[in-house]
Motif scaffolding. Structure first.
Motif, PDB file in Angstrom:
ATOM      1  N   ILE A   6      34.606  35.107  35.643  1.00  0.00           N
ATOM      2  CA  ILE A   6      35.588  34.277  36.357  1.00  0.00           C
ATOM      3  C   ILE A   6      36.838  34.114  35.488  1.00  0.00           C
ATOM      4  O   ILE A   6      37.967  34.280  35.951  1.00  0.00           O
ATOM      5  CB  ILE A   6      34.979  32.894  36.706  1.00  0.00           C
ATOM      6  N   ASP A   7      36.622  33.805  34.210  1.00  0.00           N
ATOM      7  CA  ASP A   7      37.764  33.668  33.287  1.00  0.00           C
ATOM      8  C   ASP A   7      38.497  34.997  33.128  1.00  0.00           C
ATOM      9  O   ASP A   7      39.707  35.037  32.929  1.00  0.00           O
ATOM     10  CB  ASP A   7      37.288  33.227  31.899  1.00  0.00           C
ATOM     11  N   ALA A   8      37.736  36.066  33.162  1.00  0.00           N
ATOM     12  CA  ALA A   8      38.315  37.378  32.854  1.00  0.00           C
ATOM     13  C   ALA A   8      39.206  37.879  33.983  1.00  0.00           C
ATOM     14  O   ALA A   8      40.277  38.423  33.726  1.00  0.00           O
ATOM     15  CB  ALA A   8      37.204  38.393  32.577  1.00  0.00           C
ATOM     16  N   ILE A   9      38.792  37.691  35.225  1.00  0.00           N
ATOM     17  CA  ILE A   9      39.518  38.362  36.307  1.00  0.00           C
ATOM     18  C   ILE A   9      40.175  37.406  37.291  1.00  0.00           C
ATOM     19  O   ILE A   9      41.135  37.776  37.958  1.00  0.00           O
ATOM     20  CB  ILE A   9      38.600  39.369  37.048  1.00  0.00           C
ATOM     21  N   PHE A  10      39.697  36.176  37.367  1.00  0.00           N
ATOM     22  CA  PHE A  10      40.319  35.283  38.358  1.00  0.00           C
ATOM     23  C   PHE A  10      41.282  34.289  37.722  1.00  0.00           C
ATOM     24  O   PHE A  10      42.011  33.584  38.421  1.00  0.00           O
ATOM     25  CB  PHE A  10      39.245  34.594  39.207  1.00  0.00           C
ATOM     26  N   PHE A  11      41.270  34.201  36.398  1.00  0.00           N
ATOM     27  CA  PHE A  11      42.259  33.392  35.688  1.00  0.00           C
ATOM     28  C   PHE A  11      43.650  33.915  36.045  1.00  0.00           C
ATOM     29  O   PHE A  11      43.891  35.129  36.017  1.00  0.00           O
ATOM     30  CB  PHE A  11      41.993  33.514  34.182  1.00  0.00           C
ATOM     31  N   ASN A  12      44.541  33.004  36.422  1.00  0.00           N
ATOM     32  CA  ASN A  12      45.919  33.387  36.765  1.00  0.00           C
ATOM     33  C   ASN A  12      45.972  34.429  37.888  1.00  0.00           C
ATOM     34  O   ASN A  12      46.790  35.346  37.856  1.00  0.00           O
ATOM     35  CB  ASN A  12      46.656  33.889  35.516  1.00  0.00           C
ATOM     36  N   GLN A  13      45.036  34.281  38.846  1.00  0.00           N
ATOM     37  CA  GLN A  13      45.013  35.184  40.019  1.00  0.00           C
ATOM     38  C   GLN A  13      44.815  36.648  39.595  1.00  0.00           C
ATOM     39  O   GLN A  13      45.211  37.563  40.317  1.00  0.00           O
ATOM     40  CB  GLN A  13      46.282  35.057  40.850  1.00  0.00           C
ATOM     41  N   GLY A  14      44.250  36.832  38.405  1.00  0.00           N
ATOM     42  CA  GLY A  14      44.044  38.202  37.930  1.00  0.00           C
ATOM     43  C   GLY A  14      45.314  38.855  37.424  1.00  0.00           C
ATOM     44  O   GLY A  14      45.299  40.009  37.004  1.00  0.00           O
ATOM     45  N   GLN A  15      46.410  38.112  37.442  1.00  0.00           N
ATOM     46  CA  GLN A  15      47.689  38.659  36.995  1.00  0.00           C
ATOM     47  C   GLN A  15      47.818  38.446  35.480  1.00  0.00           C
ATOM     48  O   GLN A  15      48.652  37.697  34.999  1.00  0.00           O
ATOM     49  CB  GLN A  15      48.849  37.982  37.731  1.00  0.00           C
ATOM     50  N   VAL A  16      46.905  39.084  34.766  1.00  0.00           N
ATOM     51  CA  VAL A  16      46.854  38.957  33.308  1.00  0.00           C
ATOM     52  C   VAL A  16      46.740  40.375  32.766  1.00  0.00           C
ATOM     53  O   VAL A  16      45.940  41.162  33.267  1.00  0.00           O
ATOM     54  CB  VAL A  16      45.612  38.152  32.855  1.00  0.00           C
ATOM     55  N   CYS A  17      47.547  40.709  31.770  1.00  0.00           N
ATOM     56  CA  CYS A  17      47.486  42.094  31.273  1.00  0.00           C
ATOM     57  C   CYS A  17      46.109  42.401  30.705  1.00  0.00           C
ATOM     58  O   CYS A  17      45.649  43.517  30.782  1.00  0.00           O
ATOM     59  CB  CYS A  17      48.578  42.386  30.259  1.00  0.00           C
ATOM     60  N   SER A  18      45.444  41.388  30.152  1.00  0.00           N
ATOM     61  CA  SER A  18      44.124  41.642  29.574  1.00  0.00           C
ATOM     62  C   SER A  18      43.010  41.262  30.547  1.00  0.00           C
ATOM     63  O   SER A  18      41.868  41.066  30.141  1.00  0.00           O
ATOM     64  CB  SER A  18      43.966  40.853  28.277  1.00  0.00           C
ATOM     65  N   ALA A  19      43.335  41.138  31.824  1.00  0.00           N
ATOM     66  CA  ALA A  19      42.317  40.781  32.813  1.00  0.00           C
ATOM     67  C   ALA A  19      41.113  41.710  32.703  1.00  0.00           C
ATOM     68  O   ALA A  19      41.268  42.919  32.583  1.00  0.00           O
ATOM     69  CB  ALA A  19      42.914  40.863  34.220  1.00  0.00           C
ATOM     70  N   GLY A  20      39.938  41.130  32.744  1.00  0.00           N
ATOM     71  CA  GLY A  20      38.719  41.942  32.687  1.00  0.00           C
ATOM     72  C   GLY A  20      38.446  42.504  34.060  1.00  0.00           C
ATOM     73  O   GLY A  20      37.670  41.968  34.842  1.00  0.00           O
ATOM     74  N   SER A  21      39.099  43.624  34.358  1.00  0.00           N
ATOM     75  CA  SER A  21      39.055  44.131  35.729  1.00  0.00           C
ATOM     76  C   SER A  21      37.971  45.177  35.942  1.00  0.00           C
ATOM     77  O   SER A  21      37.736  45.602  37.047  1.00  0.00           O
ATOM     78  CB  SER A  21      40.422  44.717  36.101  1.00  0.00           C
ATOM     79  N   ARG A  22      37.334  45.603  34.837  1.00  0.00           N
ATOM     80  CA  ARG A  22      36.242  46.581  34.985  1.00  0.00           C
ATOM     81  C   ARG A  22      34.962  45.966  34.454  1.00  0.00           C
ATOM     82  O   ARG A  22      34.791  45.777  33.253  1.00  0.00           O
ATOM     83  CB  ARG A  22      36.549  47.844  34.174  1.00  0.00           C
ATOM     84  N   LEU A  23      34.056  45.667  35.364  1.00  0.00           N
ATOM     85  CA  LEU A  23      32.766  45.139  34.948  1.00  0.00           C
ATOM     86  C   LEU A  23      31.833  46.303  34.673  1.00  0.00           C
ATOM     87  O   LEU A  23      31.637  47.162  35.542  1.00  0.00           O
ATOM     88  CB  LEU A  23      32.167  44.333  36.096  1.00  0.00           C
ATOM     89  N   LEU A  24      31.278  46.335  33.469  1.00  0.00           N
ATOM     90  CA  LEU A  24      30.279  47.350  33.142  1.00  0.00           C
ATOM     91  C   LEU A  24      28.976  46.595  32.866  1.00  0.00           C
ATOM     92  O   LEU A  24      28.904  45.789  31.949  1.00  0.00           O
ATOM     93  CB  LEU A  24      30.714  48.149  31.908  1.00  0.00           C
TER      94      LEU A  24
END
Lengths: 317, 885
Positions: free
Chosen positions: B356-374
């Motif tokens: 949740i912190d990784a990808i939904f923080f700031n609507q996902g508009q984060v350069c370091s967003a955790g957008s790939r879950l492995l």
């Protein structure tokens, strides 16, 4: 009770040991809970009223007598000033506290003064608060409290079993206590402040549920650390896991150190977020507290009038 | 109903929310079994009297309070609006007539006739204010102000600059709620985030760098301010990203012109006012607003000495090209596609919150967003189910509501981009799951989205979406997790989730990313640099490492150039040597031991890569002449394929070389020094004869080279990193990692010493290199073949190619599998290398055609060598198990 009682399941040791809790991550989430949900205006009033219905109004003191137990019972029946309820438009909601919680020796008095209401009497038992007495005495204590009319029994678990990883013994003991409760509901106090790690909190939670606990409860109120959010999160996640695996709903009761109206709202929010709306009602959620009600009533007074009440304007419990 | 479709119901819920239809969850909807007491008198539902409120503006942010009774909410326990008041922010906007100019010299700078940009709140679709589109004149005025202010600001004692920055920090705290509200309105992000994240970080950054201003002279004595810093920052954390650049720039004595993003300029303008209020001298910090065209004018302005950029990789690439060859310093903080690696031994519930912190923080508009879950295969299904359930609790809503998790997307254009990617995923046959507990029907919102049934070749796995969209893939082993994590052109952030620290640490080292969080994601602090590997950019924001972006070595007196005048269209073309009838061979004898009438044995040097001497791919040779212009030997004429082969050799050697104990690398370099010492006179003699320096001077150079090998040998195990003093309870460890296989093109001056001074720092810090020795005087470097062979240097660590420097530079700069190019050659070559490096955003170090004194300990082995030889990675390791007795 709208949900089926948790009958317990056979001890599943692999489940007990595979659970992992990362304290730092748990703390981060716990901190978020405190700031991510806020209710204001009508919602704040409504949430506070709901919180009132979830309070186990408690007195657990060496000097408890019928006089103060009676006062407590009266307050449980009429927790909020009637004019406040009327102003808020909820006078018809039959708002009472969730239960009254006393020592076994005071159960019959509480039962007497709550007669004619639906407010259950809860009794601590099983060597509360340390649990360091013989099992047969602890079981007898439960039976006596039930016989005296207690509807709910708040037992303490044997902390040495947790600290020594004697999971089978812990399971057997809680199961025996569940049996001793009969129709009365079993609330197991983990005394989390004495379990040493969140891993142990998780394990103890799971074992109590497997052994048939209706509610798992954080603390006696006598440990150094009581109902904290990281502990609660750990227990709620165990409840969620148990529900997902078995389909049974187990309740949750934080106790100890919950004093402010703001805290009560946070506790409701954490229940709603982690487990859903079912767990925000008194059959699955209780707050063990004594002074909390006063603060909530003061806040509701403000909600209704826009003014802050003086202590003497509200009925003491 | 398919769980992959979002279906909005039009009916408003009792609490005013409009619900998104969500997938079935384990939790039940509230049962509204009303307890009606017929005896109770019928009371009208209670309505709050707004006049009872201490703050009359404290109503629902949409302006209308939905009709609701306490009794109703008592039954449903619904959430209601929990608005933060925009009153003060509105008053501030009104103070300025909702029409802003630029901020220059501590004054509003407004000219008639400028086109205007309309700032709107994307959450409410409400007009906020007009800002000016800066044109050439505006940019010029701001640059001149900054340039003028630099003359005094840069000469202030560090302590005085520290006082100013400290004052800014204090004033920011005095206005922190206003800043948070303005930011929230302008960007659409939740007030809770601007309050608890953005502004907290802003204040922390200012305090941290106030401290750096105080201690800079002692901590970085070789460095000085660069001059005028131009900053162009993105809209996702408008003020935070701005302060990430302003704080270190001010600390180091630079003055600044910032160009905030056109979507979100307001907090920058407010901050500028606050800086002025805090007493910052005029011209030190200036703001010019406008869109991309203004940004281009800012980047191109000749008074800019350093350009600091945060934004997309596409724009970063353009800025690299625009500034190529000008002599402007550049740092780029670009995009990412950061992995979140979940092992089966992780605390899965804790990890869900991390996602949740990784990808939904700031609507996902984060350069370091955790957008790939492995996710490790055994827990994949369980984890995805947990995540889906968790997503149903996310509240999407108004930015000033304190009870929402996800606010608005910054602009409808961005929302369409996000939706385009999600639609593409559907078209590719991926499973799209969208859920949240509420989403408004008005405003620019996007529901949190999980895409499964994807893999490495899916577009949504490869490209940065910059929205609340996460993909999930399974992996089998730790090794495969690393391979998948690194299978991206980006390298900004990553998180590893496991209760096994030895596993998590090893992965942290193997993942190519500037920041790795263990059991956490998206933690930031001023004491730890943030920035990327690969196409995520170069340079760091934060920490001591961040200060290098705003300082330069004192000895560098670079002249900036108008790069448009540097023609690189035919750069690097070479026509190999053909036979000719001059008397060049006669000269060969002078180097030999025999009488003049006996020719010495022909010397034709091969190249050296992969630990062996190799013939050039194309059999052409380049004559090497001595000081008198006579040919004394031939070297191979390297070409594109030689570069290709050498890069492969360097890559093969790279992992093993980096893993060697630093002690071992040191021993090898000391051993080189020992072997060079054995051949001291011979090497000096050849150096003298080829370059024409005296034997005495040549011996000095050899001795300096031996000294330098010792110096770098010594630093093989003394520059590994540091423990960063962040706010984390735990350890934040800065690791100085090797940059990767890199290319070095040596200058002609001091051909032996410059060669040693460049390859030695690279290899002691774990890099493998392709190195092109001096084009004119390569022979003393080629003597190192034997030195390397006898010094136990593993094959592939140093790869020497000969030939025309610029021809080789061309293919090295163009090679996508080299991480950096160090170029010491011409003005044209410097531009070419920087320009060409833009393609894969590789790091560059060029000399803009200017020579340096290689004997000087700072010019030849100072801090910039350390900076260039390492990539900074920060590993965050939260700790804790003790919570009670």
């Amino acid at each position: 009770m709208p949900h089926e009682r948790n009958p317990g399941i056979p001890l599943d040791l692999s489940w007990v040991t595979e659970g992992r809790v990362n304290l730092a991550a748990t703390k981060r989430r716990a901190d978020q809970h405190k700031v991510r949900r806020s209710v204001k205006m009508e919602w704040q009033a409504a949430w506070l009223l709901r919180a009132v219905t979830c309070i186990d109004l408690t007195t657990l003191s060496g000097d408890d007598t019928e006089a103060n137990v009676k006062r407590l019972c009266f307050k449980a029946k009429r927790p909020i000033r009637r004019d406040i309820l009327e102003t808020l438009g909820v006078a018809d909601k039959k708002i009472t506290t969730g239960a009254v919680c006393v020592y076994p020796n005071r159960v019959n008095e509480a039962v007497k003064h709550l007669e004619g209401t639906n407010i259950p009497v809860a009794s601590v038992a099983a060597g509360f608060p340390a649990g360091q007495t013989m099992l047969k005495h602890r079981l007898m204590e439960i039976e006596e409290a039930v016989a005296a009319g207690a509807h709910e029994i708040d037992i303490v678990i044997t902390r040495p079993y947790v600290l020594q990883s004697k999971w089978q013994q812990l399971y057997d003991e809680v199961k025996a206590m569940r049996q001793a409760c009969g129709e009365a509901h079993l609330k197991t106090i983990l005394a989390t402040g004495e379990l040493g790690s969140l891993d142990n909190v998780y394990r103890a939670s799971v074992i109590c549920m497997m052994a048939g606990a209706d509610v798992i409860k954080t603390s006696t109120g006598k440990e150094g650390v009581n109902a904290t959010f990281p502990v609660a999160l750990t227990m709620l996640r165990a409840i969620r896991e148990y529900h997902q695996r078995t389909g049974f709903k187990v309740g949750f009761k934080p106790a100890g150190g919950i004093r402010s109206a703001k805290d009560a709202v946070s506790w409701l929010a954490i229940m709603k977020e982690e487990l859903g709306d079912d767990w925000t009602k008194p059959d699955l959620f209780r707050i063990g507290a004594s002074s909390l009600l006063t603060d909530i009533e003061r806040q509701l007074f403000h909600c209704a009038t826009g003014r802050y009440a003086a202590a003497h304007q509200l009925a003491m419990s | 109903m398919s769980s992959t479709t979002v279906k909005k119901t039009t009916a408003a819920q009792p609490n005013g929310d409009v619900k998104v239809k969500v997938a079935p969850t384990s939790t039940q909807p509230p049962k509204a079994d009303k307890i009606a007491d017929p005896r109770a008198p019928k009371l009208p539902p209670f309505q709050f009297d707004a006049s009872l409120k201490t703050n009359p503006d404290d109503v629902a942010p949409t302006g209308t309070k939905p009709p609701v009774s306490v009794a109703e909410v008592f039954e449903t326990l619904a959430y209601g609006p929990a608005p933060e008041s925009p009153a003060v922010a509105n008053a501030w906007l009104d103070d300025h007539g909702r029409d802003f100019g630029h901020f220059v010299n501590n004054k509003w700078y407004k000219r008639d006739g400028r086109s205007k940009y309309e700032c709107r709140c994307p959450a409410r679709d409400e007009f906020l204010a007009h800002t000016a589109e800066g044109d050439d004149e505006d940019v010029d005025v701001a640059m001149k102000a900054a340039h003028e202010a630099h003359k005094t600001w840069s000469k202030l004692p560090g302590h005085v600059r520290a006082r100013y920055i400290y004052s800014i920090a204090r004033h920011v705290q005095k206005h922190i709620r206003l800043l948070a509200v303005v930011e929230s309105l302008d960007n659409g992000k939740p007030i809770r985030e601007t309050r608890d994240a953005d502004m907290a970080v802003v204040a922390r950054w200012l305090y941290h760098y106030a401290g750096w201003a105080q201690v800079l002279d002692r901590e970085m004595p070789e460095m000085t301010s660069v001059g005028v810093v131009a900053g162009i920052v993105a809209w996702n954390f408008p003020l935070m990203l701005l302060v990430w650049k302003v704080a270190p720039a001010l600390a180091a004595g630079n003055t600044i012109v910032m160009k905030p993003a056109d979507y979100t300029p307001l907090s920058a303008l407010l901050f500028a006012e606050i800086c002025a209020e805090a007493g910052l001298p005029p011209g030190v910090f200036n703001v010019v607003t406008g869109a991309g065209a203004t940004g281009a004018k800012v980047a191109a302005h000749p008074l800019v000495d350093k350009l600091a950029f945060t934004g997309s990789t596409g724009v970063g690439r353009i800025l690299r090209r625009v500034t190529a060859g000008t002599g402007k310093k550049l740092s780029l903080e670009l995009g990412g596609k950061s992995p979140v690696i979940v092992f089966d031994d992780a605390d899965l519930d804790g990890t869900i919150e991390g996602v949740i912190d990784a990808i939904f923080f700031n609507q996902g508009q984060v350069c370091s967003a955790g957008s790939r879950l492995l996710i490790q295969e055994p827990v994949f299904d369980k984890f995805v189910a947990k995540l889906k359930e968790r997503m149903t609790h996310l509240r999407v809503g108004d930015c000033l509501d304190k009870c929402v998790d996800i606010g608005a997307i910054v602009d409808d254009k961005q929302r369409k981009t996000i939706d385009g990617y999600v639609q593409m995923a559907r078209d590719e046959g991926c499973d799209v799951y969208q859920a949240c507990s509420c989403i408004p029907d008005k405003g620019c919102y996007y529901p949190p989205t999980l895409i499964t049934n994807v893999d490495t070749s899916s577009v949504c796995v490869q490209e940065e979406i910059f929205g609340p969209v996460v993909t999930a893939q399974a992996f089998r082993t730790a090794k495969e997790a690393v391979a998948l994590a690194n299978n991206t052109t980006y390298g900004l952030g990553a998180s590893v989730w496991s209760e096994n620290l030895s596993k998590a640490l090893e992965l942290s080292l193997m993942i190519k990313a500037g920041t790795v969080w263990i059991n956490a994601h998206n933690l930031f602090d001023a004491a730890a640099g943030f920035g990327g590997y690969r196409e995520s950019g170069f340079g760091r924001d934060g920490g001591k490492e961040g200060l290098y972006e705003y300082t330069k070595p004192k000895h560098l007196k670079l002249t900036k150039r108008d790069a448009d005048k540097i023609d690189i269209s035919s750069f690097g073309k070479v026509t190999p040597h053909r036979p000719s009838l001059d008397d060049e061979r006669a000269e060969v004898a002078t180097l030999g031991p025999h009488a003049a009438d006996v020719p010495s044995v022909d010397r034709t040097y091969k190249m050296y890569y992969g630990g062996a001497q190799k013939r050039p791919d194309a059999p052409y040779a380049r004559p090497i002449r001595n000081a008198a212009g006579k040919v004394i030997a031939h070297v191979g004429e390297g070409n594109r394929k030689d570069v290709r082969n050498a890069v492969e050799a360097a890559h093969k050697a790279f992992p093993g070389w980096g893993k060697r104990a630093a002690h071992n690398r040191a021993q090898i370099v000391y051993y080189m020094a020992e072997n060079l010492e054995v051949r001291r006179v011979e090497v000096a003699t050849r150096l003298a004869s080829t370059t024409g320096v005296s034997q005495e001077d040549a011996l000095k150079e050899v001795d300096a080279a031996i000294d330098r090998l010792f110096y770098w040998g010594a630093y093989a195990d003394k520059y590994g990193g540091a423990v960063q003093e962040t706010t984390l309870y735990g350890a934040t460890v800065k690791i100085h990692e090797p940059v990767g296989p890199l290319a070095i093109l040596c200058p002609d001056e001091n051909p032996l010493l410059s060669f040693v001074s460049l390859f030695a720092p690279a290899i002691v810090r774990g890099n493998t290199v392709l190195i092109v020795p001096s084009e004119k005087y390569p022979l003393s470097a080629l003597d190192f073949y034997q030195v390397f062979d006898t010094s136990d240097l593993p094959g592939g660590v140093v790869n020497i190619l000969t030939g025309e420097r610029d021809h080789l530079a061309k293919y090295m700069a163009e090679h996508q599998n080299l991480e950096a190019v160090w170029y010491f050659g011409s003005v044209e070559g410097s531009k070419f290398v920087e320009y060409t490096a833009a393609e894969n955003i590789k790091r560059t170090w060029v000399n803009y055609g200017q020579s340096r004194d290689w004997f000087d300990p700072i010019q030849g082995a100072g801090e910039e060598f350390f900076y260039q030889a390492v990539e900074v990675k920060n590993i965050w390791m939260p700790m804790g198990t003790i919570f009670a007795n």
